[in-house]
Design a protein around this motif. Structure first.
Motif, PDB file in Angstrom:
ATOM      1  N   LYS A   1      -2.306  -1.732  -8.053  1.00 29.46           N
ATOM      2  CA  LYS A   1      -2.312  -1.330  -6.640  1.00 29.46           C
ATOM      3  C   LYS A   1      -2.860  -2.512  -5.855  1.00 29.46           C
ATOM      4  O   LYS A   1      -3.925  -3.036  -6.179  1.00 29.46           O
ATOM      5  CB  LYS A   1      -3.163  -0.084  -6.432  1.00 29.46           C
TER       6      LYS A   1
ATOM      7  N   LEU B   1       8.384  -0.483  -8.894  1.00 29.67           N
ATOM      8  CA  LEU B   1       7.676  -0.395  -7.610  1.00 29.67           C
ATOM      9  C   LEU B   1       7.733   1.062  -7.175  1.00 29.67           C
ATOM     10  O   LEU B   1       8.778   1.577  -6.821  1.00 29.67           O
ATOM     11  CB  LEU B   1       8.354  -1.296  -6.575  1.00 29.67           C
TER      12      LEU B   1
ATOM     13  N   GLN C   1       7.372  -8.261   4.298  1.00 26.71           N
ATOM     14  CA  GLN C   1       6.996  -7.320   3.253  1.00 26.71           C
ATOM     15  C   GLN C   1       7.380  -7.881   1.880  1.00 26.71           C
ATOM     16  O   GLN C   1       6.616  -7.764   0.922  1.00 26.71           O
ATOM     17  CB  GLN C   1       7.661  -5.969   3.486  1.00 26.71           C
TER      18      GLN C   1
ATOM     19  N   TYR D   1      -0.034  -4.842   4.116  1.00 23.35           N
ATOM     20  CA  TYR D   1       0.870  -4.137   3.228  1.00 23.35           C
ATOM     21  C   TYR D   1       0.109  -3.542   2.043  1.00 23.35           C
ATOM     22  O   TYR D   1      -0.882  -4.106   1.592  1.00 23.35           O
ATOM     23  CB  TYR D   1       1.926  -5.099   2.687  1.00 23.35           C
ATOM     24  N   SER D   2       0.616  -2.413   1.531  1.00 23.70           N
ATOM     25  CA  SER D   2       0.078  -1.790   0.320  1.00 23.70           C
ATOM     26  C   SER D   2       1.231  -1.615  -0.653  1.00 23.70           C
ATOM     27  O   SER D   2       2.318  -1.193  -0.251  1.00 23.70           O
ATOM     28  CB  SER D   2      -0.505  -0.414   0.622  1.00 23.70           C
ATOM     29  N   PHE D   3       0.981  -1.931  -1.919  1.00 24.87           N
ATOM     30  CA  PHE D   3       2.000  -1.781  -2.954  1.00 24.87           C
ATOM     31  C   PHE D   3       1.392  -1.137  -4.181  1.00 24.87           C
ATOM     32  O   PHE D   3       0.247  -1.390  -4.529  1.00 24.87           O
ATOM     33  CB  PHE D   3       2.559  -3.149  -3.374  1.00 24.87           C
TER      34      PHE D   3
ATOM     35  N   SER E   1       5.378   2.542  -4.873  1.00 24.02           N
ATOM     36  CA  SER E   1       4.941   2.801  -3.499  1.00 24.02           C
ATOM     37  C   SER E   1       4.817   1.490  -2.736  1.00 24.02           C
ATOM     38  O   SER E   1       4.468   0.456  -3.295  1.00 24.02           O
ATOM     39  CB  SER E   1       3.599   3.545  -3.462  1.00 24.02           C
ATOM     40  N   GLN E   2       5.176   1.546  -1.459  1.00 26.75           N
ATOM     41  CA  GLN E   2       4.995   0.410  -0.568  1.00 26.75           C
ATOM     42  C   GLN E   2       4.806   0.953   0.833  1.00 26.75           C
ATOM     43  O   GLN E   2       5.434   1.919   1.222  1.00 26.75           O
ATOM     44  CB  GLN E   2       6.153  -0.572  -0.642  1.00 26.75           C
ATOM     45  N   GLU E   3       3.878   0.338   1.542  1.00 25.83           N
ATOM     46  CA  GLU E   3       3.531   0.825   2.870  1.00 25.83           C
ATOM     47  C   GLU E   3       3.111  -0.358   3.731  1.00 25.83           C
ATOM     48  O   GLU E   3       2.544  -1.331   3.235  1.00 25.83           O
ATOM     49  CB  GLU E   3       2.376   1.813   2.724  1.00 25.83           C
TER      50      GLU E   3
ATOM     51  N   LEU F   1       4.893  -8.735  -1.200  1.00 32.83           N
ATOM     52  CA  LEU F   1       5.097  -8.186  -2.545  1.00 32.83           C
ATOM     53  C   LEU F   1       5.110  -9.302  -3.583  1.00 32.83           C
ATOM     54  O   LEU F   1       4.497  -9.181  -4.647  1.00 32.83           O
ATOM     55  CB  LEU F   1       6.394  -7.382  -2.604  1.00 32.83           C
TER      56      LEU F   1
END
Length: 183
Positions: free
Chosen positions: A70, A48, A26, A58-60, A50-52, A30
């Motif tokens: 995003k 930062l 992760q 991965y989504s940031f 949001s992170q998923e 990032l």
């Protein structure tokens, strides 16, 4: 001949296994997003928000230097999707504009938010009594709901799923919901 076939199959399986296992962490994903955005996180303040992680990658979501980013990064570290937008903030010049005619006020309110995305997230955490450190799977979307521009905020904490919508122009919570993760 059979020995050569067995070796070829074995080599094919090994190559497939090595390619399948090449997944970035992760943190590496990032850093790939920061690099793509042209941000040196050691020199620039980055928020930062949001992170998923899911099966695809991965989504940031993060802000730096007045820009909101995003990113979707796949498991190999490749940028799949990204979005970049200038952050609109309310300022003291905005308050002086609000003292002008009603038509000017409507224009000003439709172009700016009374509450930032970051403040809306903080308000949602406070509304539900949740600590930011306990939050997982934060998702924030801007959308129009019944003609009102809102931040649609969803996240997990403990064994519950939380969601709410916050009116961008007033900062008021328009709807809220708590569900058990196991429902």
């Amino acid at each position: 001949m059979l020995k050569k076939i067995v070796i070829a199959v074995f080599m094919g399986i090994m190559v497939f296994a090595l390619v399948g296992c090449s997944s970035v962490s992760q943190e590496e994903a990032l850093e790939a997003a920061y690099k793509h955005a042209g941000i040196d996180s050691s020199k620039t303040k980055v928020d930062l928000y949001s992170q998923e992680m899911d099966d695809d990658g991965y989504s940031f979501g993060f802000e730096a230097d007045g820009v909101r980013y995003k990113y979707e990064i796949d498991k190999s570290g490749k940028v799949e999707e990204y979005k970049k937008e200038k952050v609109e903030t309310t300022s003291s010049t905005n308050s002086s504009q609000n003292n002008s005619t009603k038509d000017d006020t409507k224009t000003t309110q439709s172009n700016t938010s009374a509450i930032s995305e970051k403040d809306a997230i903080a308000k949602a955490y406070k509304e539900f009594g949740v600590s930011e450190s306990d939050v997982k799977n934060l998702k924030v979307h801007s959308e129009k709901d019944d003609g009102i521009e809102v931040f649609d905020i969803e996240f997990d904490s403990g064994e519950k799923e939380y969601s709410c919508e916050i009116d961008k122009s007033t900062g008021n919570i328009v709807s809220r919901d708590i569900d058990s993760i196991y429902d």
